[in-house]
Write a protein that holds these residues in place. Structure first.
Motif, PDB file in Angstrom:
ATOM      1  N   LEU A  21     -84.643 -25.785 -58.568  1.00  0.00           N
ATOM      2  CA  LEU A  21     -84.828 -24.770 -57.528  1.00  0.00           C
ATOM      3  C   LEU A  21     -85.953 -25.170 -56.582  1.00  0.00           C
ATOM      4  CD1 LEU A  21     -84.470 -21.546 -59.707  1.00  0.00           C
ATOM      5  CD2 LEU A  21     -82.927 -22.246 -57.864  1.00  0.00           C
ATOM      6  N   ALA A  25     -85.675 -25.906 -52.665  1.00  0.00           N
ATOM      7  CA  ALA A  25     -86.481 -25.079 -51.760  1.00  0.00           C
ATOM      8  C   ALA A  25     -87.383 -25.939 -50.903  1.00  0.00           C
ATOM      9  CB  ALA A  25     -87.307 -24.077 -52.565  1.00  0.00           C
ATOM     10  N   VAL A  46     -88.740 -16.605 -57.868  1.00  0.00           N
ATOM     11  CA  VAL A  46     -87.396 -16.580 -58.443  1.00  0.00           C
ATOM     12  C   VAL A  46     -87.103 -15.222 -59.072  1.00  0.00           C
ATOM     13  CG1 VAL A  46     -85.945 -17.569 -60.275  1.00  0.00           C
ATOM     14  CG2 VAL A  46     -87.353 -19.062 -58.835  1.00  0.00           C
ATOM     15  N   ALA A  50     -80.805 -15.980 -54.103  1.00  0.00           N
ATOM     16  CA  ALA A  50     -81.120 -17.113 -53.241  1.00  0.00           C
ATOM     17  C   ALA A  50     -81.745 -16.695 -51.916  1.00  0.00           C
ATOM     18  CB  ALA A  50     -79.870 -17.942 -52.991  1.00  0.00           C
ATOM     19  N   LEU A  53     -85.298 -15.841 -52.429  1.00  0.00           N
ATOM     20  CA  LEU A  53     -86.049 -17.068 -52.708  1.00  0.00           C
ATOM     21  C   LEU A  53     -86.331 -17.843 -51.427  1.00  0.00           C
ATOM     22  CD1 LEU A  53     -87.256 -19.176 -54.614  1.00  0.00           C
ATOM     23  CD2 LEU A  53     -84.950 -20.104 -54.930  1.00  0.00           C
ATOM     24  N   VAL A  54     -85.326 -17.939 -50.560  1.00  0.00           N
ATOM     25  CA  VAL A  54     -85.506 -18.661 -49.301  1.00  0.00           C
ATOM     26  C   VAL A  54     -86.533 -17.959 -48.416  1.00  0.00           C
ATOM     27  CG1 VAL A  54     -84.360 -19.257 -47.119  1.00  0.00           C
ATOM     28  CG2 VAL A  54     -83.258 -19.786 -49.307  1.00  0.00           C
ATOM     29  N   LEU A  76     -81.566 -20.862 -45.383  1.00  0.00           N
ATOM     30  CA  LEU A  76     -80.589 -20.575 -46.426  1.00  0.00           C
ATOM     31  C   LEU A  76     -79.473 -21.616 -46.434  1.00  0.00           C
ATOM     32  CD1 LEU A  76     -79.704 -18.690 -48.685  1.00  0.00           C
ATOM     33  CD2 LEU A  76     -78.550 -17.272 -46.977  1.00  0.00           C
ATOM     34  N   PHE A  79     -80.982 -24.692 -47.978  1.00  0.00           N
ATOM     35  CA  PHE A  79     -81.171 -24.529 -49.419  1.00  0.00           C
ATOM     36  C   PHE A  79     -79.835 -24.645 -50.148  1.00  0.00           C
ATOM     37  CE2 PHE A  79     -81.121 -21.823 -53.192  1.00  0.00           C
ATOM     38  CZ  PHE A  79     -82.158 -22.395 -53.931  1.00  0.00           C
ATOM     39  N   ASN A  80     -78.801 -23.980 -49.642  1.00  0.00           N
ATOM     40  CA  ASN A  80     -77.481 -24.054 -50.258  1.00  0.00           C
ATOM     41  C   ASN A  80     -77.022 -25.504 -50.396  1.00  0.00           C
ATOM     42  OD1 ASN A  80     -77.344 -21.281 -50.397  1.00  0.00           O
ATOM     43  ND2 ASN A  80     -75.972 -21.055 -48.646  1.00  0.00           N
ATOM     44  N   TYR A  83     -79.342 -27.418 -52.977  1.00  0.00           N
ATOM     45  CA  TYR A  83     -79.222 -26.971 -54.364  1.00  0.00           C
ATOM     46  C   TYR A  83     -77.852 -27.331 -54.947  1.00  0.00           C
ATOM     47  CZ  TYR A  83     -79.927 -24.053 -58.506  1.00  0.00           C
ATOM     48  OH  TYR A  83     -80.061 -23.608 -59.795  1.00  0.00           O
ATOM     49  N   LYS A 117     -78.393 -14.748 -59.560  1.00  0.00           N
ATOM     50  CA  LYS A 117     -78.047 -16.011 -58.907  1.00  0.00           C
ATOM     51  C   LYS A 117     -76.662 -15.861 -58.265  1.00  0.00           C
ATOM     52  CE  LYS A 117     -78.452 -20.849 -60.378  1.00  0.00           C
ATOM     53  NZ  LYS A 117     -79.931 -20.892 -60.412  1.00  0.00           N
ATOM     54  N   PHE A 121     -73.509 -20.750 -57.031  1.00  0.00           N
ATOM     55  CA  PHE A 121     -74.345 -21.605 -57.864  1.00  0.00           C
ATOM     56  C   PHE A 121     -74.082 -21.383 -59.349  1.00  0.00           C
ATOM     57  CE2 PHE A 121     -77.543 -20.741 -54.275  1.00  0.00           C
ATOM     58  CZ  PHE A 121     -77.071 -21.807 -53.515  1.00  0.00           C
TER      59      PHE A 121
END
Length: 220
Positions: A21, A25, A46, A50, A53-54, A76, A79-80, A83, A117, A121
């Motif tokens: 993560l 990130a 966390v 997501a 988190l972003v 986002l 990050f997607n 991750y 989550k 993911f």
């Protein structure tokens, strides 16, 4: 306590995923021209999905909320991408988790995942870790209209598994897990080793130091 089914949180309960993560990130932050954060800081962010988190990692602030700004949307997307490219590079099961899940599965208990989550993911991660077949039901943060700490995910699980909420044991590591269980009328056990801090203050029904203690607690 008469337990007929189990619901488990994922990150911080079954698996330690902070390294992956944090890597994703920080890769997203780098795409935005921002410096990296430490894993300890990302760990604090966390637990709420997501998007949260972003928002928190972009701002470097646990109180930041995802409001859909252009910067957050860009973060986002980044990050997607990062991750999904490395869901299980460093993610590992906590000690005794796999053996305990296998034991519960062999005993015929219905098992569910209830995580914040996102499904995009959750499902591939479970497949990569080789445990998807253990779970009768997987509820991700975007499966239903509400997520933890709402009672809805656990009430949905109880209904689908054909048990009363009081017969569904929620196992997690955060205050969201406890609040969701209490709102749904489910008993709740918290692990001491996860991402939650000051778990003694959560007012869970029980705290376990090792995952295998779950069997001893339920069999007691």
């Amino acid at each position: 306590m008469s337990i007929k089914a189990y619901a488990f949180d994922l990150d911080g309960t079954l698996v330690d995923s902070i390294a992956d993560l944090a890597r994703a990130a920080n890769a997203a932050r780098a795409d935005l021209g921002l410096q990296a954060l430490t894993e300890d800081i990302v760990e604090r962010f966390v637990g709420d999905g997501a998007a949260s988190l972003v928002a928190r990692t972009i701002a470097g602030d646990i109180s930041a909320e995802f409001t859909g700004t252009a910067l957050q949307q860009q973060g986002l997307v980044a990050f997607n991408k990062h991750y999904l490219a490395g869901l299980s590079i460093a993610t590992r099961f906590y000690p005794e988790v796999q053996a305990t899940l296998a034991t519960l599965h062999e005993r015929g208990y219905p098992l569910a995942i209830v995580t914040n989550k996102p499904e995009r993911f959750t499902l591939p991660l479970l497949r990569e870790l080789g445990v998807r077949e253990h779970f009768d039901l997987v509820i991700s943060g975007d499966t239903l209209a509400e997520r933890k700490p709402s009672a809805l995910p656990l009430l949905h699980v109880a209904e689908k598994l054909g048990v009363n909420p009081g017969e569904l044991l929620m196992v997690g590591d955060s205050i969201n897990d406890v609040l969701a269980a209490q709102a749904a009328g489910c008993p709740v056990v918290v692990v001491s080793y996860g991402y939650g801090s000051d778990v003694e203050s959560f007012n869970a029904d029980h705290i376990v130091q090792r995952f295998s203690e779950l069997l001893e607690f339920v069999d007691a």
